[in-house]
Design a protein around this motif. Structure first.
Motif, mmCIF file in Angstrom:
data_model
loop_
_atom_site.group_PDB
_atom_site.id
_atom_site.type_symbol
_atom_site.label_atom_id
_atom_site.label_comp_id
_atom_site.label_asym_id
_atom_site.label_seq_id
_atom_site.Cartn_x
_atom_site.Cartn_y
_atom_site.Cartn_z
ATOM 1 N N SER A 305 4.488 -13.483 3.177
ATOM 2 C CA SER A 305 4.714 -12.124 3.661
ATOM 3 C C SER A 305 5.895 -11.556 2.893
ATOM 4 C CB SER A 305 4.997 -12.153 5.162
ATOM 5 O OG SER A 305 5.230 -10.835 5.602
ATOM 6 N N TYR A 332 1.682 -10.760 -1.220
ATOM 7 C CA TYR A 332 1.397 -9.904 -0.080
ATOM 8 C C TYR A 332 2.667 -9.200 0.346
ATOM 9 C CZ TYR A 332 -0.061 -8.401 4.554
ATOM 10 O OH TYR A 332 -0.342 -7.639 5.653
ATOM 11 N N LYS A 334 4.258 -5.761 2.661
ATOM 12 C CA LYS A 334 3.953 -4.722 3.656
ATOM 13 C C LYS A 334 5.237 -3.980 4.014
ATOM 14 C CE LYS A 334 4.359 -7.915 7.541
ATOM 15 N NZ LYS A 334 3.683 -8.568 8.666
ATOM 16 N N ASP A 341 2.528 2.947 7.686
ATOM 17 C CA ASP A 341 2.481 1.533 7.274
ATOM 18 C C ASP A 341 1.747 1.399 5.964
ATOM 19 O OD1 ASP A 341 3.839 0.656 9.505
ATOM 20 O OD2 ASP A 341 2.005 0.483 10.714
ATOM 21 N N THR A 343 0.464 -1.779 2.966
ATOM 22 C CA THR A 343 0.400 -3.185 2.555
ATOM 23 C C THR A 343 -0.057 -3.223 1.119
ATOM 24 O OG1 THR A 343 -1.917 -3.530 3.152
ATOM 25 C CG2 THR A 343 -0.278 -3.948 4.880
#
Lengths: 446, 210
Positions: A305, A332, A334, A341, A343
């Motif tokens: 993440s 990845y 975000k 939001d 990502t």
């Protein structure tokens, strides 16, 4: 009193103007005959060969099918007995076509017309076409077909030769409206208060040359004629139909592969990786069996993440005879910004090795993370990940690869067919190009 | 009615192919003969018909809509731009009809009871539509017609008018009709166009070189 059973060939005449010989071929149907030596039209049915007109010989044209030529055309024997040139003027430019009058004493009269090497077989229409509209434009219906208006023009007779069953006159003008449903054309000719209809059908020049056994070279057809059959007629629909069937067949083939793929999981294991662990990061998995044939998919599922990792991978056969090296970067990220939001990337990925022979294999895995960032981070950088290996997984990329290839022929055919129609209509009153019909009277579209 | 008689002018035998024929011409003395009851009366003399190029002649045979016919007479007409023949047909069932031949363009028609009263000759415009039976007929041509002559047997006596109006009517499906103002009230003929091939004509004239 019963008429003589045998009709003799009409005797040739001597032109009352120049004394030249005028041959007659139309028996007593002939109402006007042309002395071509002095360009005089006379009426052979009058005892004194009344002169109807003397016309300007500057428009003299030699017919491609000589008068008196006989041939069997579309089931009957015909003789060419008359020839006339008719001209329309559009924006000051003259466009001329030629009309040949064919005669058979039993079957009657018929015409051949020629424009820029394009030929039509023309016959009188006995029924009554009815006026209608197609897409807001003039049209007529006749014999179950709909003909769209092509052109309105005033046609002037500019040259005549031979003989005619009516009083022909150079300089005579008629209002002509052409309606088309290729390869057919319905034409109305307005003279005074009367409208006469004729039906023309596009004919290959070669058929006429064959019918009349002509030795002269056949002049090539130039441009696209209004009733010329489209070389793409019926091909557009067929191309799309073929495309549809290929898609169906291709999809069925793909479905077969998808459903027949064993898609069997042959290895699964979970690992933890820490970049700060000193020493060699690569390791090998347990050995697993790869059976049968087909592809092998290696899937990596991480808990990354806002981070990235790189995997150096190798699928190696236990006996060392086969090895596949590959790599995957997984990242990845975000967050949230003024747009909301967001990502980027995915925490998992997979690799399909298209052909892997059966055998006992193991994976060598060497993960790698950002070493510099790891060194600065308090706990170093780490991730958990799972490796799943499957044998013979279904793939659909071939289908999507084929689709753009399959669609090329119908698209090309459609584009070319539309181009042909544009060329056809360019010469009409409705053409957008620099065709001959741009001076259409504006009330046509009302 | 007898089919054989003697010409009242020259005494020659005159035979009728059709028992209902009203007018014929004596083949020997060219007397125009009109039948009143059983007697033949001479009402004039026929002039020679000018030469024409119709492939049809008296005794030509053919077929129309599966019925055989024989040509037993004709009337020759002319108009401003030419002339044409109305050939009188005797069908196998003893009915009569007409085969018009205008520059080898053929149509077959039959005398039909007029379903409406037609306007006077000067009051019929081109474009007027009449309903005859199932079809709508539109007036397409108005022609001033002159009678030229006749031969053979006719179902009526020929007109004594110098010229009269003839209206041509057409339908969407190539039927045709003629309103013939040679009589009062006008006569209506209805039929359709026919091709040379479909009429299967035999005993035609020959054309030198064809």
């Amino acid at each position: 009193m019963v008429a003589a059973s045998r009709v003799p060939v009409p005797a040739a005449l001597n032109c009352p103007n120049c004394g030249g010989v005028i041959e007659l071929r139309g028996f007593s149907h002939t109402r006007s005959a042309v002395c071509i030596q002095c360009c005089t039209i006379l009426d052979p049915s009058t005892p004194d060969l009344k002169i109807l007109q003397q016309f300007d010989e500057r428009m003299r044209v030699a017919p491609l099918i000589p008068l008196g030529t006989r041939g069997t055309f579309r089931g009957a024997k015909y003789e060419v007995i008359g020839f006339q040139v008719r001209t329309i003027y559009v924006d000051g430019t003259a466009y001329s076509w030629h009309e040949y009058l064919l005669f058979n004493p039993f079957a009657g009269f018929r015409y051949l017309t020629q424009y820029d090497g394009h030929w039509s077989d023309v016959q009188t229409v006995h029924g009554l076409p009815t006026y209608t509209q197609v897409a807001g434009r003039k049209a007529v219906q006749y014999g179950g077909r709909t003909y769209r208006h092509f052109q309105n023009a005033t046609a002037e007779t500019t040259f005549v030769m031979g003989e005619f069953p009516w009083a022909v006159q150079v300089g005579e003008e008629n209002t002509v409206d052409d309606y088309i449903d290729p390869p057919n054309m319905l034409s109305s000719e307005r003279t005074g208060g009367e409208i006469n209809w004729s039906l023309g059908t596009y004919v290959a020049g070669a058929e006429i040359w064959q019918a009349f056994q002509l030795k002269s070279p056949l002049p090539p057809a130039r441009g696209v004629f209004s009733t010329q059959p489209s070389p793409f007629a019926g091909k557009v629909g067929k191309a799309w139909k073929t495309f549809l069937w290929l898609c169906v067949a291709w999809a069925a083939l793909m479905a077969f592969f998808v459903f027949s793929a064993s898609n069997k999981e042959i290895f699964r294991s979970r690992y933890h990786f820490s970049q700060s662990t000193p020493g060699e990061h690569s390791f090998v998995t347990d050995v697993f069996n790869v059976e049968g044939h087909g592809n092998v998919e290696v899937e990596l599922r991480t808990d990354l993440s806002n981070n990235w990792a790189y995997f150096n991978l190798a699928l190696l056969r236990e006996d060392g005879a086969q090895g596949f090296d590959f790599g995957r970067e997984i990242s990845y990220y975000k967050g949230r910004d003024s747009d909301g939001d967001w990502t980027e990337g995915k925490a998992q990925d997979s690799v399909v090795l298209p052909r892997v022979p059966a055998g006992r294999y193991y994976l060598r895995i060497e993960p790698e993370m950002d070493a510099q960032a790891s060194a600065q981070a308090a706990a170093g950088m780490a991730m958990s990940y799972e490796v799943v290996v499957r044998r013979d997984v279904p793939t659909s990329w071939l289908f999507w690869l084929a689709l753009p290839l399959l669609i090329i022929p119908p698209v090309v055919t459609s584009v070319r067919a539309a181009g042909f129609e544009t060329q056809r209509w360019a010469e009409s009153d409705y053409g957008t190009g620099s065709g001959s019909g741009s001076s259409s009277d504006g009330d046509d579209d009302e | 009615m007898s089919r054989a008689a003697n010409c009242p002018a020259c005494g020659a035998p005159v035979t009728f192919a059709w028992s209902s024929a009203v007018q014929t011409a004596c083949p020997f003395c060219k007397a125009v003969l009109v039948r009143h009851d059983v007697d033949l009366a001479k009402v004039g003399e026929v002039a020679d018909l000018p030469p024409d190029s119709s492939p049809i002649q008296i005794m030509t045979e053919g077929v129309f809509d599966n019925r055989r016919f024989t040509v037993i007479g004709r009337i020759r007409y002319e108009w401003e731009q030419g002339n044409w023949n109305e050939w009188h047909l005797l069908f196998n069932d003893q009915t009569s009809g007409w085969l018009s031949d205008s520059q080898a363009d053929y149509a077959v028609s039959f005398l039909t009871a007029a379903p409406v009263a037609f306007p006077a000759a000067g009051e019929l415009p081109v474009g007027r539509v009449f309903q005859f039976g199932e079809s709508q007929f539109q007036v397409t041509h108005l022609t001033q017609v002159r009678y030229v002559g006749f031969e053979g047997e006719l179902p009526f006596t020929t007109t004594d008018q110098e010229s009269f109006l003839s209206a041509d009517l057409r339908t969407v499906d190539a039927r045709f009709a003629t309103i013939d103002y040679s009589e009062n009230p006008p006569l209506l003929f209805t039929g359709r166009f026919a091709t040379f091939e479909e009429l299967k004509l035999t005993n035609l004239r020959e054309f030198e070189g064809w």
